[in-house]
Design a protein around this motif. Sequence first.
Motif, PDB file in Angstrom:
ATOM      1  N   ASP A   9      -4.322 -11.733   3.444  1.00  0.00           N
ATOM      2  CA  ASP A   9      -4.873 -12.249   4.277  1.00  0.00           C
ATOM      3  C   ASP A   9      -4.452 -13.723   4.326  1.00  0.00           C
ATOM      4  OD1 ASP A   9      -6.828 -13.271   5.867  1.00  0.00           O
ATOM      5  OD2 ASP A   9      -8.632 -12.434   4.467  1.00  0.00           O
ATOM      6  N   ILE A  10      -4.389 -14.665   4.944  1.00  0.00           N
ATOM      7  CA  ILE A  10      -3.709 -15.569   5.733  1.00  0.00           C
ATOM      8  C   ILE A  10      -5.116 -16.763   5.992  1.00  0.00           C
ATOM      9  CG2 ILE A  10      -3.936 -16.213   8.040  1.00  0.00           C
ATOM     10  CD1 ILE A  10      -1.304 -16.988   8.758  1.00  0.00           C
ATOM     11  N   ALA A  22      -3.292 -17.282  18.407  1.00  0.00           N
ATOM     12  CA  ALA A  22      -4.623 -17.078  19.345  1.00  0.00           C
ATOM     13  C   ALA A  22      -4.049 -16.436  20.986  1.00  0.00           C
ATOM     14  CB  ALA A  22      -4.825 -18.377  19.338  1.00  0.00           C
ATOM     15  N   GLY A  28     -11.072 -17.587  21.050  1.00  0.00           N
ATOM     16  CA  GLY A  28     -11.494 -15.970  19.613  1.00  0.00           C
ATOM     17  C   GLY A  28     -10.524 -14.991  20.390  1.00  0.00           C
ATOM     18  N   VAL A  32      -5.923 -11.307  13.605  1.00  0.00           N
ATOM     19  CA  VAL A  32      -5.817 -12.354  13.096  1.00  0.00           C
ATOM     20  C   VAL A  32      -5.931 -13.725  13.574  1.00  0.00           C
ATOM     21  CG1 VAL A  32      -4.066 -14.332  13.251  1.00  0.00           C
ATOM     22  CG2 VAL A  32      -3.899 -13.946  10.905  1.00  0.00           C
ATOM     23  N   ILE A 120       3.206 -14.198  13.650  1.00  0.00           N
ATOM     24  CA  ILE A 120       3.217 -13.332  15.492  1.00  0.00           C
ATOM     25  C   ILE A 120       3.400 -12.923  16.896  1.00  0.00           C
ATOM     26  CG2 ILE A 120       2.586 -15.547  17.517  1.00  0.00           C
ATOM     27  CD1 ILE A 120       4.034 -17.300  15.643  1.00  0.00           C
ATOM     28  N   SER A 121       3.083 -12.389  17.793  1.00  0.00           N
ATOM     29  CA  SER A 121       2.892 -11.292  18.569  1.00  0.00           C
ATOM     30  C   SER A 121       2.920  -9.990  17.834  1.00  0.00           C
ATOM     31  CB  SER A 121       4.059 -11.523  19.277  1.00  0.00           C
ATOM     32  OG  SER A 121       3.961 -12.998  20.238  1.00  0.00           O
TER      33      SER A 121
HETATM   34  N1  AR6 Z   1      -4.415 -12.391   7.601  1.00  0.00           N
HETATM   35  C1  AR6 Z   1      -3.054 -12.953   7.523  1.00  0.00           C
HETATM   36  N2  AR6 Z   1      -2.129 -11.476   9.340  1.00  0.00           N
HETATM   37  C2  AR6 Z   1      -3.556 -10.756  10.536  1.00  0.00           C
HETATM   38  C3  AR6 Z   1      -4.646 -10.692  10.164  1.00  0.00           C
HETATM   39  C4  AR6 Z   1      -4.820 -12.483   8.391  1.00  0.00           C
HETATM   40  N3  AR6 Z   1      -6.324 -12.135   8.611  1.00  0.00           N
HETATM   41  N4  AR6 Z   1      -5.199 -10.549  10.325  1.00  0.00           N
HETATM   42  C5  AR6 Z   1      -3.730  -9.474  11.192  1.00  0.00           C
HETATM   43  N5  AR6 Z   1      -3.635 -10.254  10.790  1.00  0.00           N
HETATM   44  P1  AR6 Z   1      -2.654 -10.081  15.634  1.00  0.00           P
HETATM   45  P2  AR6 Z   1      -0.800 -11.145  18.056  1.00  0.00           P
HETATM   46  C6  AR6 Z   1      -1.352  -9.736  11.845  1.00  0.00           C
HETATM   47  O1  AR6 Z   1      -2.648  -8.927  17.055  1.00  0.00           O
HETATM   48  O2  AR6 Z   1       0.043  -9.654  18.385  1.00  0.00           O
HETATM   49  C7  AR6 Z   1      -6.006 -11.763  19.113  1.00  0.00           C
HETATM   50  O3  AR6 Z   1      -7.209 -10.527  19.635  1.00  0.00           O
HETATM   51  C8  AR6 Z   1      -1.180  -8.231  11.920  1.00  0.00           C
HETATM   52  O4  AR6 Z   1      -0.991  -7.274  11.286  1.00  0.00           O
HETATM   53  O5  AR6 Z   1      -3.431 -11.276  15.072  1.00  0.00           O
HETATM   54  O6  AR6 Z   1      -0.177 -11.920  18.455  1.00  0.00           O
HETATM   55  C9  AR6 Z   1      -5.922 -12.882  19.927  1.00  0.00           C
HETATM   56  O7  AR6 Z   1      -7.016 -13.393  20.441  1.00  0.00           O
HETATM   57  C10 AR6 Z   1      -0.088  -9.106  12.478  1.00  0.00           C
HETATM   58  O8  AR6 Z   1       0.728  -8.137  12.207  1.00  0.00           O
HETATM   59  O9  AR6 Z   1      -1.865 -11.485  16.588  1.00  0.00           O
HETATM   60  C11 AR6 Z   1      -5.205 -12.461  21.157  1.00  0.00           C
HETATM   61  O10 AR6 Z   1      -4.982 -12.093  22.107  1.00  0.00           O
HETATM   62  C12 AR6 Z   1       0.168 -10.490  13.171  1.00  0.00           C
HETATM   63  O11 AR6 Z   1      -0.934 -10.563  12.027  1.00  0.00           O
HETATM   64  C13 AR6 Z   1      -4.189 -10.973  20.472  1.00  0.00           C
HETATM   65  O12 AR6 Z   1      -4.771 -10.541  18.689  1.00  0.00           O
HETATM   66  C14 AR6 Z   1      -0.532 -10.918  14.577  1.00  0.00           C
HETATM   67  O13 AR6 Z   1      -1.152  -9.745  14.486  1.00  0.00           O
HETATM   68  C15 AR6 Z   1      -2.664 -11.833  19.979  1.00  0.00           C
HETATM   69  O14 AR6 Z   1      -2.231 -10.637  19.421  1.00  0.00           O
END
Ligand code: AR6
Length: 175
Positions: A9-10, A22, A28, A32, A120-121
């Motif tokens: 967990d980051i 983001a 928000g 993540v 990211i993404s």
């Molecule tokens: N620590 C580390 N990695 C994590 C955590 C954590 N606590 N939680 C999730 N991940 P995402 P995106 C991983 O969806 O694809 C949001 O709603 C997750 O498993 O967080 O860039 C934003 O507001 C995945 O591998 O980001 C945007 O609307 C990675 O982090 C949208 O999601 C990225 O997943 C951005 O989507």
Amino acid sequence: MKLSIVPGDITATHADAIVNAANSTLLGGGGVDGAIHRRGGKRILAECRRLRETELPDGLPAGRAVATTAGDLPARWVIHTVGPVWAKTIDKSDTLASCYRESLRVARELGARTVAFPAISAGVYGWPMDDAARIAVETSHAMADEVGDVVEEVLFVPFGDRAEAAFRAALEHLT
Ligand code: AR6
């Protein structure tokens, strides 16, 4: 500049700067982003709102990065970046690479010696994990000459076994 993998967990990762995946609103979301705002407390959102009211009235475009306080997180700064939404027919790889480049440039300006990145993404935005990990690792590695005088270590924080395997493979492929 060292590249490391620290799974988990980051929001629990100790680094000078933690990067947030983001969205353009900076206000928000889930994944993540949701975890960072939840654990980091209200000060992060307050600074994001201020950025929207001042230098970023239209939000943060994909591929760019901006810093705020890290609030209650074990870090000094959160660097917010916006990844591209994955699309089958359009290659947005350079926008994803730009997230890593711009975040590391911001980190250097801040004086961050350690910087932690999520994939990211690769969550809500649908980017295939192996490719997301490859872009993350290759792009960061290529930034060593530009930012390595300040940034000593980049920590990749894969969330789950699948993500960890992808990052380990990408890092092995470099060397
Ligand atoms: N620590 C580390 N990695 C994590 C955590 C954590 N606590 N939680 C999730 N991940 P995402 P995106 C991983 O969806 O694809 C949001 O709603 C997750 O498993 O967080 O860039 C934003 O507001 C995945 O591998 O980001 C945007 O609307 C990675 O982090 C949208 O999601 C990225 O997943 C951005 O989507």
